[in-house]
Design a protein around this motif. Structure first.
Motif, PDB file in Angstrom:
ATOM      1  N   LEU A 277       0.800  -0.803   0.386  1.00 26.39           N
ATOM      2  CA  LEU A 277      -0.321  -0.418  -0.124  1.00 26.39           C
ATOM      3  C   LEU A 277       0.708   0.804   0.151  1.00 26.39           C
ATOM      4  O   LEU A 277       0.683   1.952  -0.465  1.00 26.39           O
ATOM      5  N   CYS A 278       1.817   1.109   0.594  1.00 30.20           N
ATOM      6  CA  CYS A 278       2.687   2.568   0.401  1.00 30.20           C
ATOM      7  C   CYS A 278       3.710   2.537  -0.970  1.00 30.20           C
ATOM      8  O   CYS A 278       4.019   3.995  -0.688  1.00 30.20           O
ATOM      9  N   VAL A 279       3.483   2.089  -1.451  1.00 27.93           N
ATOM     10  CA  VAL A 279       3.804   2.126  -2.885  1.00 27.93           C
ATOM     11  C   VAL A 279       3.206   2.524  -4.292  1.00 27.93           C
ATOM     12  O   VAL A 279       3.147   3.832  -4.696  1.00 27.93           O
ATOM     13  N   TYR A 280       1.992   2.295  -4.003  1.00 28.95           N
ATOM     14  CA  TYR A 280       1.024   3.601  -4.639  1.00 28.95           C
ATOM     15  C   TYR A 280       0.588   5.036  -4.854  1.00 28.95           C
ATOM     16  O   TYR A 280       0.456   5.156  -5.670  1.00 28.95           O
ATOM     17  N   PRO A 281       0.628   4.772  -3.508  1.00 28.65           N
ATOM     18  CA  PRO A 281       1.291   6.933  -3.500  1.00 28.65           C
ATOM     19  C   PRO A 281       1.971   7.438  -4.637  1.00 28.65           C
ATOM     20  O   PRO A 281       1.785   8.698  -4.715  1.00 28.65           O
ATOM     21  N   PHE A 282       3.231   6.573  -4.908  1.00 22.51           N
ATOM     22  CA  PHE A 282       3.670   6.716  -5.164  1.00 22.51           C
ATOM     23  C   PHE A 282       3.661   7.151  -6.597  1.00 22.51           C
ATOM     24  O   PHE A 282       4.620   7.102  -7.653  1.00 22.51           O
TER      25      PHE A 282
END
Length: 298
Positions: A277-282
């Motif tokens: 999920l941390c990858v999605y904002p970038f």
């Protein structure tokens, strides 16, 4: 005139639009509820979970499930294994897919038609599970984390889409660069990839999610617990009720209190979901543009 403008700008919701809004709203709630349930149960304890059926609200905020999960060496080891497979596997995927697609997009490539035919053949036909297992085992990849990376190094469908995209770019971009003395690698890294960033980022996300969720090859080829990824750990926890983890949970708690094993399960799901999920904002800003590439022609 003012009233006419107001009436003109007012949009009356038709019956169909009203039904569509209600339907999509309910569909959204149904879709989000499993995620909501997983999160609130992960913070529950046995007393609250047993006294509220169904468990609809976050009645307590208990971190024991997360303490058990994060304190388990098997979880941490499998978590690091999945990190390795995701990082290295995605790098291998992107390297081979981008280079292969760019090369296949050039009509001057010798044997291009034959190579494309062979690649397309693999999309339609496969040798089956037993030949696949024999090939991977014959390469010495059994009980190796590379068995989760190399057999899936290229997604044929993604490769074809990338090839078509690179082929659709204006040839004048490369022609101008070649006049200035640039070679193919320079053109790829300094011209093609920068203008294709949204498109490439989309497939980077697809590959990363696939590598993070990798479990089938691990189930087939990895028998050593120390090399199994997080998804196999979760499978053991959710399906076979990992007895070792349950015993550890009991040891961490007092004798007069019993652990809510379902909270441990849900805490595992939450922790395992956070990294991807941390990858999605970038990637999100590029993802939306990337999925639209080629959908509209002017």
């Amino acid at each position: 005139m003012a009233n006419e403008k107001k009436v003109h700008h007012m949009h009356r919701i038709t019956l169909f639009e009203g039904i569509a809004i209600v339907f999509l709203g309910l569909l959204g709630l149904v879709t989000l509820y499993p995620f909501y349930y997983v999160v609130i149960v992960s913070f529950s304890n046995l007393q609250a979970f047993g006294s509220h059926v169904p468990y609809m609200l976050p009645y307590v905020f208990d971190l024991e499930g997360y303490q058990v999960v994060l304190g388990d060496d098997s979880f941490l080891r499998s978590f690091l294994n999945s990190i390795f497979v995701t990082v290295v596997g995605t790098a291998v995927n992107m390297f081979l897919s981008v280079f292969g697609a760019y090369a296949l997009s050039k009509k001057r490539l010798i044997g291009r038609g034959l190579i494309l035919s062979v690649i397309l053949f693999t999309m339609l036909f496969s040798g089956g599970l037993i030949p696949f297992y024999l090939v991977v085992s014959g390469l010495g990849l059994t009980n190796s984390m590379w068995s989760m990376i190399l057999p899936t190094a290229v997604n044929t469908f993604y490769l074809i889409i990338m090839k078509n995209y690179f082929a659709s770019l204006p040839p004048s971009l490369e022609e101008a660069a070649k006049i200035d003395g640039a070679h193919d690698l320079t053109i790829l890294f300094q011209i093609i990839l920068p203008i294709s960033l949204p498109f490439v980022a989309t497939f980077f996300l697809f590959y990363a999610v696939e590598r993070w969720n990798e479990w089938w090859n691990a189930l087939l080829f990895i028998n050593v617990k120390a090399k199994q990824p997080l998804q196999i750990y979760m499978r053991d926890l959710l399906v076979t009720y990992n007895a070792q983890l349950a015993q550890q949970a009991q040891m961490m708690l007092s004798k007069d209190q019993k652990s809510n094993f379902q909270a441990i399960q849900m805490a595992t799901i939450v922790v395992s979901t956070v990294p991807i999920l941390c990858v999605y904002p970038f990637i999100q800003k590029h993802f939306v543009r990337g999925v639209m590439v080629g959908s509209i022609k002017e």
